[in-house]
Design an enzyme around this catalytic site. Structure first.
Site, short mmCIF file in Angstrom:
data_model
loop_
_atom_site.label_atom_id
_atom_site.label_comp_id
_atom_site.label_asym_id
_atom_site.label_seq_id
_atom_site.Cartn_x
_atom_site.Cartn_y
_atom_site.Cartn_z
N HIS A 258 -1.28 -1.40 -4.18
CA HIS A 258 -2.68 -1.16 -3.57
C HIS A 258 -2.76 0.56 -3.50
O HIS A 258 -1.92 1.07 -2.76
CB HIS A 258 -2.83 -1.74 -2.15
N MET B 4 -9.51 7.51 -0.08
CA MET B 4 -10.05 8.27 1.07
C MET B 4 -10.73 9.47 1.13
O MET B 4 -10.12 10.44 0.48
CB MET B 4 -9.36 8.00 2.17
N MET C 85 -11.12 -5.97 6.02
CA MET C 85 -10.27 -4.91 6.73
C MET C 85 -9.79 -5.59 8.09
O MET C 85 -10.74 -6.05 8.55
CB MET C 85 -11.08 -3.53 6.92
N HIS D 93 -8.63 0.83 -3.77
CA HIS D 93 -9.46 0.41 -2.63
C HIS D 93 -10.20 1.79 -2.32
O HIS D 93 -9.55 2.58 -1.64
CB HIS D 93 -8.46 -0.11 -1.33
N SER E 54 0.94 -1.30 0.01
CA SER E 54 0.14 -0.01 0.04
C SER E 54 0.79 1.17 -0.13
O SER E 54 1.59 1.54 0.88
CB SER E 54 -1.04 0.00 1.18
N ASP F 181 -6.21 -6.74 4.60
CA ASP F 181 -5.80 -5.41 4.55
C ASP F 181 -6.01 -4.69 6.00
O ASP F 181 -6.89 -4.35 6.70
CB ASP F 181 -6.70 -4.55 3.71
N MET G 292 -12.53 3.98 -0.14
CA MET G 292 -13.10 4.07 1.21
C MET G 292 -13.74 5.38 0.85
O MET G 292 -13.42 6.55 1.73
CB MET G 292 -12.03 4.21 2.23
N ASP H 99 -5.31 3.32 -1.84
CA ASP H 99 -5.97 3.86 -0.75
C ASP H 99 -6.64 4.93 -0.97
O ASP H 99 -6.11 5.99 -0.77
CB ASP H 99 -5.48 3.64 0.67
C1 DX5 Z 1 -6.15 1.35 5.82
C2 DX5 Z 1 -5.80 1.12 4.54
C3 DX5 Z 1 -4.57 -0.01 4.46
C4 DX5 Z 1 -3.18 0.81 5.03
C5 DX5 Z 1 -2.63 -0.82 5.46
O1 DX5 Z 1 -7.51 2.15 5.75
O2 DX5 Z 1 -6.81 0.45 3.93
O3 DX5 Z 1 -4.42 -0.38 3.01
O4 DX5 Z 1 -2.61 1.40 4.00
O5 DX5 Z 1 -1.41 -0.10 6.13
P1 DX5 Z 1 -0.71 -1.13 7.02
O6 DX5 Z 1 -0.11 -2.18 6.31
O7 DX5 Z 1 0.42 -0.28 7.56
O8 DX5 Z 1 -1.74 -1.48 8.36
ZN ZN Z 2 -6.47 -0.33 1.68
#
Ligand code: DX5
Ligand code: ZN
Length: 222
Positions: free
Chosen positions: A35, A39, A139, A68, A10, A178, A70, A37
């Protein structure tokens, strides 16, 4: 040897002022997926990456781009992310009233479709959609931030999904895990049934991120 194992670093934990270097690390380490993320500061209390950034990343790598989302109202962002170069688009079950519609939209854009649930959402809630998706993303931290600890009891949730997929001849659906995945717990997560591990802080905060990626692949074979 685990079938289909893939690591998806990620880039949330990478240096955002130098994402090209994060792509280089993924390439040199041999990571299969990247990956991303996304948000929106509404579904989760953080604000990150949009389609223009994905488009720039896409121009620098051939790797499989795992988006991903969110975000609330995920249907509004499916087409922009598909056009920007996403290979898989995962949305949250909790973020829409029409999961089937979002899955169809993602597929109609030519992408693989993933569905995700937060740690407190019942596994039973996602089961009715698993025959339509390519990926189910569990998650294992509250979504929003990298660097949190793996929530205890998550392995049982992975096993429950795995056995449902087995029983329903849905072994082609990939289980992605994740949050809080580290080298020290990766083996138990894989043994619980995960095909794809997302790792953010463990890779990008490591002294040697390239070796860390390789170490995950070694572990998957042990
Ligand atoms: C959190 C993200 C993850 C995050 C994971 O909301 O969806 O993908 O980056 O990070 P680590 O591996 O540090 O938990
Ligand atoms: Zn993620």
């Amino acid at each position: 040897m685990i079938n289909n194992f893939k690591l998806a670093p990620s880039i949330l934990s990478a240096d955002f002022s130098n994402l090209q270097s994060a792509l280089e690390i993924c390439k040199k380490g041999g990571a299969d997926w990247i990956h991303i993320d996304v948000m929106d500061n509404q579904f989760v209390p953080n604000l990150t990456i949009g389609p223009p950034v994905l488009k720039s990343l896409r121009s620098k790598t051939e790797k499989f781009m795992d988006v991903h989302m969110m975000v609330i109202d995920p249907e509004k962002l499916v087409e922009p992310f598909a056009r920007a170069g996403a290979d898989n688009i995962t949305f949250h079950l909790e973020a829409t009233d029409d999961p089937n519609g979002v899955i169809d939209l993602i597929h109609s854009c030519g992408c693989k479709a993933g569905i995700s649930i937060k740690p407190k959402t019942s596994i039973n809630d996602v089961l009715p959609f698993l025959d339509k998706v390519d990926v189910v993303l569990l998650m294992t931290v509250e979504p929003g931030f990298g660097g949190q600890g793996y929530i205890k009891g998550s392995n049982q949730r992975i096993k429950k999904i795995k056995s449902f997929l087995n029983q329903n001849c849905l072994d082609n659906v990939l289980i992605e895990v994740d949050g809080g995945v580290k080298l020290h717990n990766a083996k138990e997560v894989i043994d619980s049934g995960a095909n794809i591990l997302v790792a953010g802080s463990e890779v990008f905060n490591a002294k040697d991120p390239i070796k860390t990626i390789k170490d995950f692949y070694q572990l998957s074979k042990s």
